[in-house]
Design a protein around this motif. Structure first.
Motif, PDB file in Angstrom:
ATOM      1  N   ALA A   1       1.572  15.651   3.487  1.00 36.51           N
ATOM      2  CA  ALA A   1       1.778  17.095   3.558  1.00 36.51           C
ATOM      3  C   ALA A   1       0.812  17.823   2.628  1.00 36.51           C
ATOM      4  O   ALA A   1       0.371  17.285   1.609  1.00 36.51           O
ATOM      5  N   ALA A   2       0.469  19.052   2.996  1.00 38.47           N
ATOM      6  CA  ALA A   2      -0.382  19.930   2.181  1.00 38.47           C
ATOM      7  C   ALA A   2      -1.814  19.432   2.053  1.00 38.47           C
ATOM      8  O   ALA A   2      -2.509  19.761   1.096  1.00 38.47           O
ATOM      9  N   VAL A   3      -2.267  18.624   3.011  1.00 36.38           N
ATOM     10  CA  VAL A   3      -3.666  18.199   3.052  1.00 36.38           C
ATOM     11  C   VAL A   3      -4.314  18.872   4.248  1.00 36.38           C
ATOM     12  O   VAL A   3      -3.968  18.595   5.401  1.00 36.38           O
ATOM     13  N   ASP A   4      -5.252  19.782   3.984  1.00 39.40           N
ATOM     14  CA  ASP A   4      -5.885  20.540   5.058  1.00 39.40           C
ATOM     15  C   ASP A   4      -7.360  20.187   5.237  1.00 39.40           C
ATOM     16  O   ASP A   4      -7.907  20.328   6.329  1.00 39.40           O
ATOM     17  N   ALA A   5      -8.007  19.754   4.160  1.00 44.46           N
ATOM     18  CA  ALA A   5      -9.462  19.566   4.196  1.00 44.46           C
ATOM     19  C   ALA A   5      -9.880  18.236   4.800  1.00 44.46           C
ATOM     20  O   ALA A   5     -11.050  18.048   5.126  1.00 44.46           O
ATOM     21  N   LEU A   6      -8.948  17.290   4.926  1.00 45.54           N
ATOM     22  CA  LEU A   6      -9.282  15.961   5.452  1.00 45.54           C
ATOM     23  C   LEU A   6      -8.464  15.702   6.709  1.00 45.54           C
ATOM     24  O   LEU A   6      -7.273  16.007   6.767  1.00 45.54           O
ATOM     25  N   LEU A   7      -9.134  15.100   7.688  1.00 40.31           N
ATOM     26  CA  LEU A   7      -8.484  14.810   8.962  1.00 40.31           C
ATOM     27  C   LEU A   7      -8.599  13.327   9.277  1.00 40.31           C
ATOM     28  O   LEU A   7      -9.566  12.666   8.860  1.00 40.31           O
TER      29      LEU A   7
ATOM     30  N   VAL B   1      -4.963   7.673  -1.625  1.00 35.98           N
ATOM     31  CA  VAL B   1      -5.866   8.378  -2.538  1.00 35.98           C
ATOM     32  C   VAL B   1      -5.482   9.855  -2.567  1.00 35.98           C
ATOM     33  O   VAL B   1      -5.173  10.449  -1.531  1.00 35.98           O
ATOM     34  N   ASP B   2      -5.509  10.453  -3.755  1.00 37.92           N
ATOM     35  CA  ASP B   2      -5.307  11.893  -3.864  1.00 37.92           C
ATOM     36  C   ASP B   2      -6.436  12.607  -3.125  1.00 37.92           C
ATOM     37  O   ASP B   2      -7.617  12.336  -3.362  1.00 37.92           O
TER      38      ASP B   2
ATOM     39  N   VAL C   1       0.823  -1.204   0.000  1.00 39.98           N
ATOM     40  CA  VAL C   1       0.000   0.000   0.000  1.00 39.98           C
ATOM     41  C   VAL C   1       0.863   1.262   0.000  1.00 39.98           C
ATOM     42  O   VAL C   1       0.633   2.196  -0.769  1.00 39.98           O
ATOM     43  N   GLY C   2       1.839   1.333   0.849  1.00 40.65           N
ATOM     44  CA  GLY C   2       2.696   2.514   0.902  1.00 40.65           C
ATOM     45  C   GLY C   2       2.127   3.603   1.787  1.00 40.65           C
ATOM     46  O   GLY C   2       1.052   3.481   2.377  1.00 40.65           O
ATOM     47  N   GLU C   3       2.847   4.696   1.853  1.00 42.16           N
ATOM     48  CA  GLU C   3       2.467   5.834   2.689  1.00 42.16           C
ATOM     49  C   GLU C   3       1.990   6.992   1.821  1.00 42.16           C
ATOM     50  O   GLU C   3       2.435   7.142   0.678  1.00 42.16           O
ATOM     51  N   PRO C   4       1.097   7.823   2.346  1.00 39.63           N
ATOM     52  CA  PRO C   4       0.619   8.964   1.553  1.00 39.63           C
ATOM     53  C   PRO C   4       1.696  10.014   1.360  1.00 39.63           C
ATOM     54  O   PRO C   4       2.428  10.361   2.298  1.00 39.63           O
ATOM     55  N   GLY C   5       1.805  10.501   0.153  1.00 35.20           N
ATOM     56  CA  GLY C   5       2.732  11.582  -0.144  1.00 35.20           C
ATOM     57  C   GLY C   5       2.028  12.929  -0.042  1.00 35.20           C
ATOM     58  O   GLY C   5       0.880  13.018   0.410  1.00 35.20           O
ATOM     59  N   PRO C   6       2.667  13.989  -0.463  1.00 33.78           N
ATOM     60  CA  PRO C   6       2.043  15.315  -0.435  1.00 33.78           C
ATOM     61  C   PRO C   6       0.725  15.316  -1.221  1.00 33.78           C
ATOM     62  O   PRO C   6       0.659  14.803  -2.346  1.00 33.78           O
ATOM     63  N   GLY C   7      -0.316  15.860  -0.618  1.00 30.37           N
ATOM     64  CA  GLY C   7      -1.617  15.936  -1.285  1.00 30.37           C
ATOM     65  C   GLY C   7      -2.375  14.628  -1.303  1.00 30.37           C
ATOM     66  O   GLY C   7      -3.377  14.514  -2.014  1.00 30.37           O
ATOM     67  N   GLN C   8      -1.931  13.627  -0.510  1.00 28.09           N
ATOM     68  CA  GLN C   8      -2.579  12.317  -0.495  1.00 28.09           C
ATOM     69  C   GLN C   8      -2.989  11.942   0.926  1.00 28.09           C
ATOM     70  O   GLN C   8      -2.484  12.489   1.909  1.00 28.09           O
ATOM     71  N   VAL C   9      -3.913  10.987   1.002  1.00 28.79           N
ATOM     72  CA  VAL C   9      -4.322  10.441   2.295  1.00 28.79           C
ATOM     73  C   VAL C   9      -4.336   8.923   2.207  1.00 28.79           C
ATOM     74  O   VAL C   9      -4.530   8.344   1.130  1.00 28.79           O
ATOM     75  N   LEU C  10      -4.124   8.282   3.338  1.00 29.75           N
ATOM     76  CA  LEU C  10      -4.283   6.838   3.447  1.00 29.75           C
ATOM     77  C   LEU C  10      -5.675   6.573   4.002  1.00 29.75           C
ATOM     78  O   LEU C  10      -6.034   7.081   5.070  1.00 29.75           O
ATOM     79  N   VAL C  11      -6.457   5.796   3.259  1.00 30.21           N
ATOM     80  CA  VAL C  11      -7.832   5.479   3.647  1.00 30.21           C
ATOM     81  C   VAL C  11      -7.923   4.001   3.970  1.00 30.21           C
ATOM     82  O   VAL C  11      -7.423   3.155   3.211  1.00 30.21           O
ATOM     83  N   ARG C  12      -8.545   3.690   5.098  1.00 30.21           N
ATOM     84  CA  ARG C  12      -8.802   2.306   5.476  1.00 30.21           C
ATOM     85  C   ARG C  12     -10.263   2.000   5.185  1.00 30.21           C
ATOM     86  O   ARG C  12     -11.160   2.644   5.721  1.00 30.21           O
TER      87      ARG C  12
END
Length: 346
Positions: A91-97, A114-115, A20-31
């Protein structure tokens, strides 16, 4: 490592592991919590009948050719009705927590990177059943069919097929102000169509569907018919049921030769308009205001407002590791299933 559903050959589907990997800038990890199965599209992968498996799709020309397959087995991570929880944000993800429950498209997999932009406006508010999120994409298909139909207030719309897509289409057409005539072979689904607001329900096994539609509409025929079951027999009857100059919206995923479709009869004599409805685009005259991303959002707004009831449409909620059993059931006894959902976690 995460779990992922994979079609390995016709009539063979299993759960495999993937990195799966880790989220990069502008990405989130969703379970993933839930992933809904689209019985129409995904069964074409399970059965090996999808045209991409035998013909080449030229995306530029938008034509199929016999120069080879577009893709082959194994088909990994299909699925487009997912709901899950944000675990980590890059990094650079503000709208999702972390902890946000989101719906979207990332395939039948336990975790996905996911982006974040693809999940903009996809957060389910507290109090909304997360299971409702698996209907966003199917709801968009039904929503698009109604947009393509363009029913006017007081018009008569015949909806052929009352599976999940048909029931959603029926409810949306009613919300648009139409009187719906629902056509379905199964008594239980006809009852659900009535509960969804259909003014009349017809059993095609009793015959004379088009004739009954003309009776119910004072001899005018349907203003518009929506065929959403993928049956050529139903598509032909939808043409027969439509009045002179009426519109037929073909929203099913049709397979094989159309031997039951006779275009030299009512289609020709009544100047019936036949429109293909498909989720990758909207009616050209609506394109300035509507786009494919707006469709599922508009549908989910109705869900959040409580104008659509979805929970009763889920007939099978199974552990993701039972995917082979549920696809066998969908293939061999589809009448027993409305919406099947894979559970990756509670």
């Amino acid at each position: 490592m995460g779990l992922m559903v994979q079609f390995t050959a016709p009539h063979m589907v299993d759960v495999v592991e993937e990195d799966v990997g880790e989220p990069g800038p502008g990405q989130v990890l969703v379970r993933t919590r839930y992933s809904g199965i689209s019985a129409g599209t995904e069964l074409t992968a399970y059965r090996g009948t999808n045209p991409y498996l035998s013909r080449h799709w030229d995306a530029g020309l938008r034509l199929f050719s016999d120069t080879g397959a577009t893709f082959d087995y194994p088909i990994a991570g299909w699925g487009y009705q997912e709901v899950g929880e944000v675990v980590r944000a890059g990094a650079a993800v503000d709208a999702l927590l972390p902890g946000d429950v989101v719906w979207g498209v990332w395939g039948h997999r336990a975790e996905a990177v996911v982006d974040a932009g693809r999940l903009d406006g996809h957060v389910l508010p507290p109090g909304v059943d997360p299971l409702a999120g698996v209907f966003a994409r199917l709801g968009a298909i039904a929503f698009n069919a109604v947009l393509d139909a363009g029913p006017l207030l007081g018009s008569h719309v015949v909806v052929f097929g009352q599976g999940v897509l048909g029931l959603l289409t029926t409810r949306l057409a009613v919300l648009a102000g139409a009187t719906v005539i629902a056509v379905e072979t199964m008594a239980g689904r006809r009852d659900l169509a009535t509960a969804a607001g259909a003014g009349h329900v017809l059993d095609p096994a009793a015959g004379a569907v088009a004739e009954r539609v003309y009776e119910l509409t004072g001899g005018r025929g349907a203003d518009v018919s929506i065929e959403i079951s993928g049956s050529y027999v139903a598509l032909h009857e939808a043409i027969r049921a439509s009045g002179q100059g009426g519109r037929v919206v073909a929203s099913g995923f049709y397979q094989g030769p159309a031997t039951q479709l006779r275009l030299g009869e009512e289609f020709h004599h009544n100047r019936v308009q036949l429109v293909a409805s498909q989720i990758s685009g909207v009616r050209p005259e609506l394109a300035g205001r509507w786009h494919v991303d707006r469709l599922p959002r508009a549908f989910m707004e109705l869900v959040i407002e409580g104008r659509l009831e979805l929970r009763d449409l889920v007939t099978h909620l199974v552990d993701a590791r039972e995917v082979a059993k549920i696809f066998q059931l969908l293939d061999e006894r589809p009448h027993e299933v409305l919406q099947a959902v894979l559970r990756f976690r509670s």
